[in-house]
Design a protein around this motif. Structure first.
Motif, mmCIF file in Angstrom:
data_model
loop_
_atom_site.group_PDB
_atom_site.id
_atom_site.type_symbol
_atom_site.label_atom_id
_atom_site.label_comp_id
_atom_site.label_asym_id
_atom_site.label_seq_id
_atom_site.Cartn_x
_atom_site.Cartn_y
_atom_site.Cartn_z
ATOM 1 N N SER A 36 -8.270 43.523 19.319
ATOM 2 C CA SER A 36 -8.118 44.973 19.421
ATOM 3 C C SER A 36 -7.138 45.388 20.510
ATOM 4 N N ASN A 37 -6.970 44.548 21.535
ATOM 5 C CA ASN A 37 -6.177 44.936 22.695
ATOM 6 C C ASN A 37 -4.929 44.100 22.927
ATOM 7 N N TYR A 38 -4.800 42.981 22.192
ATOM 8 C CA TYR A 38 -3.666 42.083 22.396
ATOM 9 C C TYR A 38 -3.181 41.566 21.044
ATOM 10 N N PRO A 39 -1.934 41.130 20.968
ATOM 11 C CA PRO A 39 -1.425 40.616 19.686
ATOM 12 C C PRO A 39 -2.235 39.411 19.219
ATOM 13 N N GLU A 40 -2.782 39.525 18.032
ATOM 14 C CA GLU A 40 -3.718 38.536 17.506
ATOM 15 C C GLU A 40 -3.146 37.131 17.446
ATOM 16 N N ASN A 41 -4.031 36.153 17.630
ATOM 17 C CA ASN A 41 -3.683 34.734 17.494
ATOM 18 C C ASN A 41 -2.533 34.307 18.408
ATOM 19 N N THR A 42 -2.407 34.984 19.557
ATOM 20 C CA THR A 42 -1.474 34.520 20.585
ATOM 21 C C THR A 42 -2.288 33.927 21.733
ATOM 22 N N LEU A 43 -1.653 33.105 22.535
ATOM 23 C CA LEU A 43 -2.371 32.508 23.659
ATOM 24 C C LEU A 43 -2.886 33.586 24.605
ATOM 25 N N LEU A 44 -2.141 34.678 24.748
ATOM 26 C CA LEU A 44 -2.598 35.765 25.611
ATOM 27 C C LEU A 44 -3.887 36.374 25.070
ATOM 28 N N ALA A 45 -3.950 36.615 23.773
ATOM 29 C CA ALA A 45 -5.160 37.186 23.172
ATOM 30 C C ALA A 45 -6.357 36.261 23.366
ATOM 31 N N PHE A 46 -6.133 34.961 23.261
ATOM 32 C CA PHE A 46 -7.220 34.005 23.470
ATOM 33 C C PHE A 46 -7.637 33.969 24.935
ATOM 34 N N GLU A 47 -6.666 33.959 25.840
ATOM 35 C CA GLU A 47 -6.981 33.937 27.269
ATOM 36 C C GLU A 47 -7.812 35.155 27.664
ATOM 37 N N GLN A 48 -7.429 36.317 27.168
ATOM 38 C CA GLN A 48 -8.131 37.542 27.534
ATOM 39 C C GLN A 48 -9.547 37.560 26.956
ATOM 40 N N ALA A 49 -9.724 37.043 25.754
ATOM 41 C CA ALA A 49 -11.073 36.948 25.179
ATOM 42 C C ALA A 49 -11.942 36.014 26.005
ATOM 43 N N LEU A 50 -11.374 34.904 26.421
ATOM 44 C CA LEU A 50 -12.120 33.951 27.235
ATOM 45 C C LEU A 50 -12.509 34.558 28.584
ATOM 46 N N LYS A 51 -11.614 35.342 29.168
ATOM 47 C CA LYS A 51 -11.921 35.997 30.438
ATOM 48 C C LYS A 51 -13.051 37.012 30.287
ATOM 49 N N LEU A 52 -13.143 37.634 29.106
ATOM 50 C CA LEU A 52 -14.247 38.565 28.856
ATOM 51 C C LEU A 52 -15.590 37.858 28.837
ATOM 52 N N GLY A 53 -15.567 36.577 28.457
ATOM 53 C CA GLY A 53 -16.804 35.820 28.384
ATOM 54 C C GLY A 53 -17.329 35.605 26.980
ATOM 55 N N VAL A 54 -16.434 35.648 25.964
ATOM 56 C CA VAL A 54 -16.908 35.373 24.610
ATOM 57 C C VAL A 54 -17.481 33.965 24.545
ATOM 58 N N HIS A 55 -18.407 33.768 23.644
ATOM 59 C CA HIS A 55 -19.058 32.467 23.496
ATOM 60 C C HIS A 55 -18.302 31.567 22.526
ATOM 61 N N MET A 56 -17.470 32.190 21.691
ATOM 62 C CA MET A 56 -16.754 31.451 20.654
ATOM 63 C C MET A 56 -15.395 32.100 20.437
ATOM 64 N N LEU A 57 -14.407 31.295 20.066
ATOM 65 C CA LEU A 57 -13.118 31.806 19.613
ATOM 66 C C LEU A 57 -12.970 31.543 18.125
ATOM 67 N N GLU A 58 -12.522 32.563 17.403
ATOM 68 C CA GLU A 58 -12.175 32.417 15.993
ATOM 69 C C GLU A 58 -10.664 32.498 15.882
ATOM 70 N N PHE A 59 -10.063 31.596 15.099
ATOM 71 C CA PHE A 59 -8.610 31.602 14.923
ATOM 72 C C PHE A 59 -8.257 30.984 13.579
ATOM 73 N N ASP A 60 -6.996 31.182 13.167
ATOM 74 C CA ASP A 60 -6.551 30.816 11.821
ATOM 75 C C ASP A 60 -5.443 29.770 11.874
ATOM 76 N N LEU A 61 -5.527 28.804 10.970
ATOM 77 C CA LEU A 61 -4.554 27.716 10.962
ATOM 78 C C LEU A 61 -3.797 27.638 9.637
ATOM 79 N N ARG A 62 -2.496 27.386 9.763
ATOM 80 C CA ARG A 62 -1.622 27.117 8.620
ATOM 81 C C ARG A 62 -0.607 26.048 9.023
ATOM 82 N N LEU A 63 -0.020 25.404 8.038
ATOM 83 C CA LEU A 63 1.001 24.393 8.309
ATOM 84 C C LEU A 63 2.402 24.992 8.220
ATOM 85 N N SER A 64 3.257 24.575 9.151
ATOM 86 C CA SER A 64 4.669 24.919 9.081
ATOM 87 C C SER A 64 5.366 24.035 8.035
ATOM 88 N N LYS A 65 6.628 24.296 7.814
ATOM 89 C CA LYS A 65 7.413 23.508 6.857
ATOM 90 C C LYS A 65 7.424 22.035 7.215
#
Length: 269
Positions: A21-50
């Motif tokens: 809601s507050n940071y660009p999704e699926n970026t390291l910054l968004a993950f860092e900020q969620a972790l600083k909030l104290g979330v218990h789990m991270l959800e993220f999406d994976l795809r393969l490059s060429k």
């Protein structure tokens, strides 16, 4: 570790694509900020490059969340990481990049107690992406990891080939769903229910099937309380703050009453 969530009474909060809601999704910054909030789990999406590098990105194309155009699978890793993955959200985030899964794993080393919800996005090479992610996590406690997909064939592969816990969704939301006693639901440890579909009756239906029930995305106080009223304490949130605040308040009241933490160890949400 994830077994702690079995029929858990505490509010457990996953950051959806980080602190979406507050940071660009699926970026390291968004993950860092969620972790600083104290979330218990991270959800993220994976795809393969060429060139078969596992990238952390939700959409099939880069159009929505970068300054590029085209399918993720048509770009090499280096090409994907030249794209700007922050400016679309706000000018101050210009310069953020699409992370590789390896880069996210490096970040997570500092947070060994955080649980992972690894979503494999449907694609022609989704099973390859799942296998690559599992291989990269080989030194991780798989008790802390849950794999998610809207593709029932991917879930079945992860369940059958690796014996790992999976989360799926109600039948109407899934691709390649197999009905029956030995079908898709039998391969699932948990089910994720959209707030648009969440009702006490649906929660009870899935619990009767032996599934853990999660909801997504209760992002304000009203929706968090509604989820709790439906009997759901496991929440994936774009904005984790309301759920974390309510969870901490509930835990304070519970601890004051009986001095016991339902998950054991440190207090969680």
């Amino acid at each position: 570790m994830i077994e702690r969530l079995q029929d858990c009474e505490a509010v457990v909060v996953a950051g959806h694509r980080g602190y979406k809601s507050n940071y660009p999704e699926n970026t390291l910054l968004a993950f860092e900020q969620a972790l600083k909030l104290g979330v218990h789990m991270l959800e993220f999406d994976l795809r393969l490059s060429k060139d078969n590098v596992i990238m952390v990105i939700h959409d099939e194309t880069v159009d929505r969340t970068t300054d590029g155009k085209g399918k993720v699978g048509d770009f090499s890793c280096k090409e994907l990481q030249r794209l700007d993955a922050g400016r679309w959200f706000a000018e101050r985030f210009a310069g953020l990049r699409i992370p590789t899964f390896e880069e996210l794993c490096e970040l997570l080393k500092a947070y060994p107690d955080v649980l992972l919800n690894v979503e494999i996005k449907p694609s022609f090479n989704a099973i390859e992406a799942a296998g690559g992610a599992i291989a990269m996590l080989k030194n991780t406690d798989f008790g802390a990891v849950r794999f998610t997909s809207f593709d029932a064939a991917v879930l079945a592969h992860i369940h059958d080939a690796y014996g790992l816990k999976t989360q799926g969704f109600p039948q109407a939301q899934m691709y390649n769903f197999v009905p029956g006693d030995n079908g898709t639901y039998s391969k699932m440890w948990a089910v994720g229910i959209s707030m648009k579909l969440l009702t006490p009756e649906l929660v009870e239906q899935f619990r009767d099937m032996g599934l853990q029930v999660w909801c997504y995305c209760p992002d304000d106080l009203k929706s968090v309380y509604y989820a709790l009223g439906c009997g759901v304490t496991l929440m994936t949130c774009n904005n984790p703050v309301p759920a974390l605040e309510i969870g901490r308040h509930r835990e304070t009241l519970r601890s004051a009453k009986n001095g016991r933490n339902p998950l054991g160890g440190a207090t969680v949400g």
